[in-house]
Motif scaffolding. Structure first.
Motif, PDB file in Angstrom:
ATOM      1  N   GLN A  61      44.942  48.920  36.149  1.00  0.00           N
ATOM      2  CA  GLN A  61      43.903  48.138  36.822  1.00  0.00           C
ATOM      3  C   GLN A  61      43.057  48.978  37.773  1.00  0.00           C
ATOM      4  O   GLN A  61      41.894  48.675  37.997  1.00  0.00           O
ATOM      5  N   SER A  62      43.637  50.046  38.329  1.00  0.00           N
ATOM      6  CA  SER A  62      42.880  50.869  39.271  1.00  0.00           C
ATOM      7  C   SER A  62      41.762  51.650  38.588  1.00  0.00           C
ATOM      8  O   SER A  62      40.850  52.154  39.259  1.00  0.00           O
ATOM      9  N   LEU A  63      41.837  51.775  37.246  1.00  0.00           N
ATOM     10  CA  LEU A  63      40.799  52.489  36.491  1.00  0.00           C
ATOM     11  C   LEU A  63      39.936  51.540  35.664  1.00  0.00           C
ATOM     12  O   LEU A  63      39.121  51.991  34.866  1.00  0.00           O
ATOM     13  N   ARG A  64      40.112  50.245  35.861  1.00  0.00           N
ATOM     14  CA  ARG A  64      39.420  49.252  35.046  1.00  0.00           C
ATOM     15  C   ARG A  64      37.897  49.345  35.211  1.00  0.00           C
ATOM     16  O   ARG A  64      37.145  49.247  34.243  1.00  0.00           O
ATOM     17  N   ARG A  65      37.437  49.539  36.435  1.00  0.00           N
ATOM     18  CA  ARG A  65      35.996  49.598  36.681  1.00  0.00           C
ATOM     19  C   ARG A  65      35.371  50.806  35.982  1.00  0.00           C
ATOM     20  O   ARG A  65      34.336  50.695  35.315  1.00  0.00           O
ATOM     21  N   GLN A  66      36.002  51.974  36.128  1.00  0.00           N
ATOM     22  CA  GLN A  66      35.484  53.172  35.460  1.00  0.00           C
ATOM     23  C   GLN A  66      35.484  53.005  33.939  1.00  0.00           C
ATOM     24  O   GLN A  66      34.540  53.408  33.251  1.00  0.00           O
ATOM     25  N   LEU A  67      36.546  52.413  33.417  1.00  0.00           N
ATOM     26  CA  LEU A  67      36.668  52.244  31.970  1.00  0.00           C
ATOM     27  C   LEU A  67      35.585  51.312  31.436  1.00  0.00           C
ATOM     28  O   LEU A  67      35.000  51.577  30.373  1.00  0.00           O
ATOM     29  N   CYS A  68      35.300  50.254  32.162  1.00  0.00           N
ATOM     30  CA  CYS A  68      34.237  49.322  31.736  1.00  0.00           C
ATOM     31  C   CYS A  68      32.881  50.027  31.694  1.00  0.00           C
ATOM     32  O   CYS A  68      32.083  49.802  30.777  1.00  0.00           O
ATOM     33  N   ILE A  69      32.612  50.879  32.679  1.00  0.00           N
ATOM     34  CA  ILE A  69      31.343  51.606  32.716  1.00  0.00           C
ATOM     35  C   ILE A  69      31.231  52.529  31.511  1.00  0.00           C
ATOM     36  O   ILE A  69      30.198  52.564  30.821  1.00  0.00           O
ATOM     37  N   VAL A  70      32.287  53.285  31.246  1.00  0.00           N
ATOM     38  CA  VAL A  70      32.257  54.237  30.132  1.00  0.00           C
ATOM     39  C   VAL A  70      32.146  53.518  28.798  1.00  0.00           C
ATOM     40  O   VAL A  70      31.381  53.933  27.911  1.00  0.00           O
ATOM     41  N   MET A  71      32.887  52.429  28.626  1.00  0.00           N
ATOM     42  CA  MET A  71      32.829  51.680  27.364  1.00  0.00           C
ATOM     43  C   MET A  71      31.442  51.073  27.153  1.00  0.00           C
ATOM     44  O   MET A  71      30.896  51.128  26.040  1.00  0.00           O
ATOM     45  N   ALA A  72      30.862  50.512  28.204  1.00  0.00           N
ATOM     46  CA  ALA A  72      29.539  49.904  28.087  1.00  0.00           C
ATOM     47  C   ALA A  72      28.472  50.957  27.797  1.00  0.00           C
ATOM     48  O   ALA A  72      27.606  50.765  26.930  1.00  0.00           O
ATOM     49  N   ALA A  73      28.536  52.088  28.508  1.00  0.00           N
ATOM     50  CA  ALA A  73      27.527  53.141  28.311  1.00  0.00           C
ATOM     51  C   ALA A  73      27.641  53.759  26.919  1.00  0.00           C
ATOM     52  O   ALA A  73      26.624  54.034  26.259  1.00  0.00           O
ATOM     53  N   SER A  74      28.878  53.978  26.443  1.00  0.00           N
ATOM     54  CA  SER A  74      29.075  54.568  25.123  1.00  0.00           C
ATOM     55  C   SER A  74      28.611  53.621  24.020  1.00  0.00           C
ATOM     56  O   SER A  74      28.022  54.061  23.020  1.00  0.00           O
TER      57      SER A  74
END
Length: 510
Positions: free
Chosen positions: A270-283
């Protein structure tokens, strides 16, 4: 010449040669293999039909030939997805540099199969050949930016990582030139065209072993401080600064004895959820924005503009040249303007040009000069894509994740890119048939939503250390957790969260 001037030259030369060696067999291959498949379309389809006549005495129907050709083209995306999933474990097990070298095995086997397909009278060999080329591209598209981001100094991290996009665009342009009928894009030479990707791969095999491994991988993953110091010294061309070594040691200390995260661990953290959402959306946005689809329109638009049929292939080269030029300009601007601004500006410009393109397509045949406006839109759309999304997207996993989560983050980013590339390739013909001249409206919507999301979600990472970026996301996560759970957690847990928030505020004041 002063000592500092010599050091800067040594740093620039060694780092530049490392970048060139890694990229020639890396992202350049992605762009090159994306481009060369267009030129032999007619010849390969004819070969498929001739082979079937030889085997069974009857030709295939046109829709059957198109289906086989679709499998050949789609195999590249499916291989890319497999390569993305392989990239993380390979980068952890073998290191960044060694993974890029081993990755050429897929390429060389593919080249042999493509070159032998016609003499073996087997069009089926082209399918696994393109699949293996896709695996090669999937691995390199993930590992190369990781290697660059971990090897570059903080001040050049964005520009060095962005060079992956420059070499991708260079590969597209080189593939378009190689695919000319006067070069290898003829009926007699198309197997050599499909196998020509072995040349950059061999060049990498001859040069990359002479350059160092990622310093961060050597210290954080392998725990070899001497090897890290030696690699930094070679890459910088001078003695290692205490500040840079301290930064890597700080990241090693934060990682502790933990091993690299798996994809499952990344998805459940959960602590990396925000970063992961950004990377998934941008990719995803990078492939859903329609840049690759606009290449399909190029030949039609050039024909409508009155360009002779035999000259269209030369005009099409201009599209690859546009992306190449834009990527170079963006590479020069990224450390001045930052990642966030380039991404937002790129998507906003693409959305604007998509609207103009839709108007031009709607008025084509009714208003004079519309084909020429459509040509302008094609070049402007590609330029806007090259300005930001093409290169900045690949940098994000390096800067938003620490050493232990970075390989899994690239696996996720690469998977999203290849899945969406496959979906767009399969759906675009139906979108064109269903929407006609309004077919770029969905892409316009993707660009608008991407610009808005990035504007709100992505902090600027220019000039920040990995630790500073991680700390900024920790603050955001704590604030989000506080607002989301304060009314639902027991009093003791609320107090603990408030204490953490207070500590961060005190640190900001200091």
């Amino acid at each position: 010449m002063s000592r500092s001037t010599e050091d800067r030259k040594g740093c620039s030369l060694t780092l530049a040669l490392t970048v060139c060696s890694a990229a020639v067999g890396g992202t350049l291959q992605y762009g090159y293999n994306l481009a060369i498949i267009n030129a032999p379309t007619v010849y390969v389809q004819r070969f498929i039909n001739e082979t079937c006549v030889e085997r069974w005495g009857t030709p295939l129907e046109s829709n059957q030939v198109v289906l086989i050709w679709t499998l050949i083209v789609s195999a590249f995306s499916l291989g890319g997805l497999a390569g993305s999933l392989l990239a993380g474990p390979m980068a952890i097990q073998f290191g960044r540099k060694q993974t890029l070298l081993l990755n050429n095995c897929f390429l060389l086997i593919s080249a042999i199969m493509a070159l032998s397909s016609r003499s073996a009278r087997s069009f089926e060999m082209i399918i696994p050949a393109r699949l293996l080329v896709g695996v090669n591209a999937g691995v390199s598209m993930n590992v190369q930016p990781m290697y660059f981001g971990e090897s570059a100094p903080k001040a050049l991290r964005g520009a060095v990582a962005f060079s992956s996009a420059v070499f991708t665009a260079m590969g597209i342009l080189l593939g378009q030139v190689t695919g000319l009928t006067q070069v290898l894009g003829s009926d007699d030479l198309w197997p050599y065209l499909l196998a020509s990707n072995a040349v950059p791969g061999l060049l990498q095999l001859l040069t990359l072993p002479w350059f160092p491994e990622s310093p961060r991988y050597l210290l954080i993953d392998k725990g070899d401080r001497d090897a890290c110091s030696h690699a930094l010294t070679r890459l910088r061309g001078c003695d290692v600064s205490d500040a840079e070594m301290e930064e890597i040691l700080e990241e090693q200390k934060a990682a502790g004895a933990t091993r690299a995260k798996s994809l499952r661990e990344l998805l459940t953290n959960q602590s990396l959820r925000r970063q992961l959402c950004i990377v998934m959306a941008a990719s995803s946005a990078m492939m859903l924005c329609g840049n690759d689809s606009i290449y399909f329109f190029a030949s039609y638009i050039f024909q409508e503009a009155g360009i002779p049929t035999d000259k269209i292939q030369y005009a099409t080269i201009g599209t690859g040249a546009c992306e190449f030029i834009a990527s170079i300009v963006s590479n020069l601007l990224i450390e001045r303007l930052g990642r966030r601004l380039l991404l937002i500006a790129g998507y906003v410009l693409m959305a604007g040009w998509a609207v103009v393109f839709t108007v031009a397509l709607s008025l084509q045949g009714k208003v004079a000069g519309m084909p020429y406006l459509s040509m302008v839109c094609i070049f402007a759309y590609i330029l806007s894509f090259g300005l930001g999304p093409a290169g900045v997207t690949g940098i994000l996993p390096t800067e938003l994740f620490d050493q232990m989560a970075r390989p899994a983050a690239y696996m996720m980013a690469g998977s999203m890119m290849w899945i969406n590339l496959f979906l767009v390739g399969m759906m675009f013909p139906f979108i064109v048939n269903g929407l006609g001249q309004f077919c770029f409206i969905p892409f316009c919507g993707v660009c608008v939503l991407s610009a808005i999301f990035i504007g709100f979600a992505l902090p600027e990472t220019k000039g920040k250390t990995m630790a500073q970026i991680s700390e900024e996301f920790d603050k955001r996560n704590i604030k989000g957790l506080t607002s989301a759970t304060q009314n639902h957690l027991p009093l003791q847990e609320n107090q603990h969260i408030n204490d953490l928030s207070s500590e961060h505020l005190e640190a900001e004041k200091i």
